[in-house]
Design a protein around this motif. Sequence first.
Motif, PDB file in Angstrom:
ATOM      1  N   ARG A  89       0.826  -1.210   0.000  1.00 23.62           N
ATOM      2  CA  ARG A  89       0.000   0.000   0.000  1.00 23.62           C
ATOM      3  C   ARG A  89       0.858   1.255   0.000  1.00 23.62           C
ATOM      4  N   ILE A  90       1.988   1.204   0.723  1.00 30.27           N
ATOM      5  CA  ILE A  90       2.881   2.364   0.771  1.00 30.27           C
ATOM      6  C   ILE A  90       3.558   2.572  -0.585  1.00 30.27           C
ATOM      7  N   LEU A  91       4.037   1.486  -1.175  1.00 34.24           N
ATOM      8  CA  LEU A  91       4.759   1.571  -2.446  1.00 34.24           C
ATOM      9  C   LEU A  91       3.846   1.924  -3.618  1.00 34.24           C
ATOM     10  N   LYS A  92       2.560   1.666  -3.437  1.00 32.89           N
ATOM     11  CA  LYS A  92       1.589   1.912  -4.511  1.00 32.89           C
ATOM     12  C   LYS A  92       1.621   3.371  -4.962  1.00 32.89           C
ATOM     13  N   ASN A  93       1.811   4.287  -4.003  1.00 36.80           N
ATOM     14  CA  ASN A  93       1.800   5.719  -4.307  1.00 36.80           C
ATOM     15  C   ASN A  93       3.200   6.309  -4.464  1.00 36.80           C
ATOM     16  N   ALA A  94       4.220   5.459  -4.385  1.00 33.03           N
ATOM     17  CA  ALA A  94       5.588   5.949  -4.567  1.00 33.03           C
ATOM     18  C   ALA A  94       5.894   6.151  -6.044  1.00 33.03           C
ATOM     19  N   GLN A  95       6.860   7.004  -6.326  1.00 27.97           N
ATOM     20  CA  GLN A  95       7.260   7.209  -7.721  1.00 27.97           C
ATOM     21  C   GLN A  95       7.863   5.921  -8.279  1.00 27.97           C
ATOM     22  N   VAL A  96       7.716   5.744  -9.586  1.00 28.15           N
ATOM     23  CA  VAL A  96       8.131   4.495 -10.235  1.00 28.15           C
ATOM     24  C   VAL A  96       9.609   4.189  -9.965  1.00 28.15           C
ATOM     25  N   GLN A  97      10.467   5.211 -10.109  1.00 29.91           N
ATOM     26  CA  GLN A  97      11.910   4.999  -9.927  1.00 29.91           C
ATOM     27  C   GLN A  97      12.224   4.585  -8.483  1.00 29.91           C
ATOM     28  N   GLU A  98      11.578   5.271  -7.518  1.00 33.94           N
ATOM     29  CA  GLU A  98      11.826   4.945  -6.116  1.00 33.94           C
ATOM     30  C   GLU A  98      11.280   3.563  -5.786  1.00 33.94           C
ATOM     31  N   ARG A  99      10.104   3.234  -6.319  1.00 33.10           N
ATOM     32  CA  ARG A  99       9.503   1.916  -6.062  1.00 33.10           C
ATOM     33  C   ARG A  99      10.403   0.805  -6.583  1.00 33.10           C
ATOM     34  N   THR A 100      10.991   1.023  -7.742  1.00 31.08           N
ATOM     35  CA  THR A 100      11.902   0.027  -8.328  1.00 31.08           C
ATOM     36  C   THR A 100      13.127  -0.167  -7.438  1.00 31.08           C
ATOM     37  N   LEU A 101      13.677   0.964  -6.973  1.00 29.89           N
ATOM     38  CA  LEU A 101      14.855   0.892  -6.104  1.00 29.89           C
ATOM     39  C   LEU A 101      14.548   0.181  -4.789  1.00 29.89           C
ATOM     40  N   ILE A 102      13.416   0.519  -4.199  1.00 27.90           N
ATOM     41  CA  ILE A 102      13.041  -0.094  -2.913  1.00 27.90           C
ATOM     42  C   ILE A 102      12.861  -1.597  -3.075  1.00 27.90           C
ATOM     43  N   ASN A 103      12.152  -2.000  -4.129  1.00 26.18           N
ATOM     44  CA  ASN A 103      11.963  -3.440  -4.370  1.00 26.18           C
ATOM     45  C   ASN A 103      13.294  -4.151  -4.575  1.00 26.18           C
ATOM     46  N   GLN A 104      14.216  -3.479  -5.260  1.00 27.55           N
ATOM     47  CA  GLN A 104      15.551  -4.058  -5.486  1.00 27.55           C
ATOM     48  C   GLN A 104      16.280  -4.260  -4.154  1.00 27.55           C
ATOM     49  N   PHE A 105      16.208  -3.260  -3.283  1.00 26.26           N
ATOM     50  CA  PHE A 105      16.886  -3.344  -1.985  1.00 26.26           C
ATOM     51  C   PHE A 105      16.243  -4.394  -1.085  1.00 26.26           C
ATOM     52  N   LEU A 106      14.915  -4.489  -1.133  1.00 26.32           N
ATOM     53  CA  LEU A 106      14.221  -5.467  -0.289  1.00 26.32           C
ATOM     54  C   LEU A 106      14.528  -6.898  -0.710  1.00 26.32           C
ATOM     55  N   ASN A 107      14.993  -7.059  -1.943  1.00 23.03           N
ATOM     56  CA  ASN A 107      15.305  -8.408  -2.443  1.00 23.03           C
ATOM     57  C   ASN A 107      16.745  -8.826  -2.189  1.00 23.03           C
ATOM     58  N   TYR A 108      17.574  -7.924  -1.670  1.00 27.08           N
ATOM     59  CA  TYR A 108      18.941  -8.316  -1.325  1.00 27.08           C
ATOM     60  C   TYR A 108      18.903  -9.275  -0.139  1.00 27.08           C
ATOM     61  N   PRO A 109      19.827 -10.243  -0.101  1.00 26.58           N
ATOM     62  CA  PRO A 109      19.844 -11.179   1.037  1.00 26.58           C
ATOM     63  C   PRO A 109      20.000 -10.432   2.358  1.00 26.58           C
ATOM     64  N   GLU A 110      19.314 -10.907   3.379  1.00 32.15           N
ATOM     65  CA  GLU A 110      19.437 -10.303   4.702  1.00 32.15           C
ATOM     66  C   GLU A 110      20.892 -10.422   5.176  1.00 32.15           C
ATOM     67  N   TYR A 111      21.370  -9.395   5.852  1.00 39.98           N
ATOM     68  CA  TYR A 111      22.730  -9.338   6.391  1.00 39.98           C
ATOM     69  C   TYR A 111      23.795  -9.171   5.301  1.00 39.98           C
ATOM     70  N   SER A 112      23.385  -8.819   4.093  1.00 37.80           N
ATOM     71  CA  SER A 112      24.366  -8.570   3.029  1.00 37.80           C
ATOM     72  C   SER A 112      24.612  -7.074   2.906  1.00 37.80           C
ATOM     73  N   ALA A 113      25.685  -6.703   2.184  1.00 44.42           N
ATOM     74  CA  ALA A 113      25.990  -5.285   1.973  1.00 44.42           C
ATOM     75  C   ALA A 113      24.844  -4.582   1.268  1.00 44.42           C
ATOM     76  N   GLY A 114      24.191  -5.285   0.337  1.00 45.39           N
ATOM     77  CA  GLY A 114      23.072  -4.698  -0.395  1.00 45.39           C
ATOM     78  C   GLY A 114      21.932  -4.287   0.508  1.00 45.39           C
ATOM     79  N   SER A 115      21.703  -5.057   1.574  1.00 48.75           N
ATOM     80  CA  SER A 115      20.600  -4.731   2.487  1.00 48.75           C
ATOM     81  C   SER A 115      20.970  -3.628   3.475  1.00 48.75           C
ATOM     82  N   LEU A 116      22.267  -3.352   3.622  1.00 47.37           N
ATOM     83  CA  LEU A 116      22.735  -2.331   4.576  1.00 47.37           C
ATOM     84  C   LEU A 116      22.989  -0.970   3.935  1.00 47.37           C
TER      85      LEU A 116
END
Length: 443
Positions: free
Chosen positions: A102-129
């Motif tokens: 619901r939060i991402l639904k109203n986010a800008q396309v570029q930001e939503r893409t970035l957030i989804n990319q970050f949320l998909n990084y393995p937990e405890y990895s550099a990508g997630s930090l």
Amino acid sequence: MKEILKMLEHKEYKKLRQQLEIMKPADIAEILEDLSHKNALFLFRLLPKDLAVEVFSHMSPYDQAKLSELFNVEELQQLVKELNFDDKIDFLEELPAQLVKRILKNAQVQERTLINQFLNYPEYSAGSLMTIEFVDLKKEMTAQEAIEHISKTGFKKETIYTCYVIDAYRKLEGIVSLKNIILAEENEKIENLMERDFISITTTEDQEEIAEIFKKYDLLAIPVVDLENRLVGIITVDDIIDTIEEENTEDFHKMAGLKPSKREYMDSSVLSLTKHRLPWLMILMITATFTGAIIKSFEEVISKVAALAVFIPMLMDNGGNAGSQSSTLVIRSMALGEIAPKDILKVIWKEFRVSLIVGLSLAILNFLRILLFENYPIAISLIVSVTIFITIILAEVIGGTLPILAKILKLDPAIMASPMLSTILDTLVLFTYFSISKAILHL
């Protein structure tokens, strides 16, 4: 806290807001975490927008999630919008999936893409930090142009003290400090100021390894690159400090035979605490049947020489304590990078030599104590003392070796500390004790 509660009780909202505005965000966050949900929400809504965002970023993930449950969707979206990018990712990771959508639904396309990319990084990895809020420069810029660029873009960046020089394809070419830029001549090219010999990490690097790099090189920030050396983010020292704290807490839990939990003790329910403790206790209770089986198999020896039973607790305690000392030192040294799996033979040799001295000292002391003050026969004193000597050797060598073996097997070394180690050593101690007893007493 008392002043805040008094103002709330007397509805002195103007005075309360003025008081909050002069306080540090971390202190306000601490107060919010101790208030009831209703008062915490009211107090949070009193804060100016910029201060509210800072306060929220200082709260624990659990308290952030609890407070966010009281927000309406519009408030939540506004808050997420204002948070720094890395704080935003940390917060969204704690929220239910439906609310994140619901939060991402109203986010800008570029930001939503970035957030989804970050949320998909393995937990405890550099990508997630990492965060994407950093200052990038081009090597063709002059020092003056770089300062102007930093002035325009640096306001919302995580840090401006270190800037990153990239080419047209975002490949990382060097790093340059703000100090060097400011002190340089106006027309000096960034290319001449930047360092080409720098430390960087990839998005898949584990957070424990990142912490070691920060410590080794005394870094304030480190760039994160992808497999093609393109700059995708940075990790700052404040984020890695939080990570080190989490890692240490997790190790303490495992060393105590607890399932790791991110929640603070006072925020955890009785049922939650029970679930984290019970599994290990059940496993240890079952493994303790080996101890009972050994005692039962030597029942005849105990029945003939009842005095042997008196010394069982002392021998088991000595073995457990010696093993815990050894394993704790090795685990800590591994965490600090002082010991690597390749050092296993060196550790065994060192622990063996230490155990010889410790074991012999304790054996002599116990022999004299039992003989002089407890009035047992020499044979009993000898059995107990020899057992202590062998027990200390076994305990310290095994205690120092098991964490390294765990690391080699890709397991967390902390699980090999007490109480798992104590259970293993109890079995060995009893078997050694009764075997020596049979041999010396000819039973």
